[in-house]
Design a protein around this motif. Structure first.
Motif, PDB file in Angstrom:
ATOM      1  N   GLY A  55       0.779  -1.227   0.000  1.00 25.30           N
ATOM      2  CA  GLY A  55       0.000   0.000   0.000  1.00 25.30           C
ATOM      3  C   GLY A  55       0.809   1.274   0.000  1.00 25.30           C
ATOM      4  O   GLY A  55       0.243   2.361   0.093  1.00 25.30           O
ATOM      5  N   THR A  58       0.405   4.245  -4.688  1.00 25.64           N
ATOM      6  CA  THR A  58      -0.905   4.210  -5.337  1.00 25.64           C
ATOM      7  C   THR A  58      -0.856   5.032  -6.614  1.00 25.64           C
ATOM      8  O   THR A  58      -0.011   5.913  -6.779  1.00 25.64           O
ATOM      9  N   SER A  71      -7.226   1.530  -1.120  1.00 28.23           N
ATOM     10  CA  SER A  71      -6.496   1.052   0.050  1.00 28.23           C
ATOM     11  C   SER A  71      -6.633  -0.456   0.125  1.00 28.23           C
ATOM     12  O   SER A  71      -7.429  -1.050  -0.614  1.00 28.23           O
TER      13      SER A  71
END
Length: 116
Positions: A55, A58, A71
């Motif tokens: 994560g 992005t 997420s």
């Protein structure tokens, strides 16, 4: 085998918010980047957002940047797409995707309709 199951779609008014989820199974979820795509009626499927394995990275399509947030929860094998300030042009079937061992796997999609 690899399975992706989207949920959380629905009807929302313009300016509203919605969160869609994708439950993954059949592979080591934490080792794979995940992506969201969408397909509106009469249009080609398009990239919406992507997230790296943990994560930390992005990416977003220009059309959703600043409004959508991707997420993931590696403990639960879930990836999310939080959609804010929704517009009628966001109406589409939303799919999650993983590239695993040389091929793409897709879920069945979840319908998001933005309308008053």
């Amino acid at each position: 085998q690899v399975q992706l199951v989207e949920s959380g779609g629905g009807l929302v008014q313009p300016g509203g918010s919605l969160r869609v989820s994708c439950a993954a199974s059949g592979f080591v979820f934490s080792s794979y980047a995940m992506r969201w795509y969408r397909q509106a009626p009469g249009k080609e499927r398009e990239f919406v957002a992507g997230i790296s394995t943990v994560g930390g990275s992005t990416s977003y399509a220009d059309s959703v940047k600043g409004r959508f947030t991707i997420s993931r929860d590696n403990a639960k094998n879930l990836v999310y797409l939080q959609m804010n300030s929704l517009k009628p042009e966001d109406t589409a079937v939303y799919y999650c995707k993983v590239y695993h061992r040389g091929r793409d796997y897709w879920g069945q999609g979840t319908q998001v309709t933005v309308s008053s």
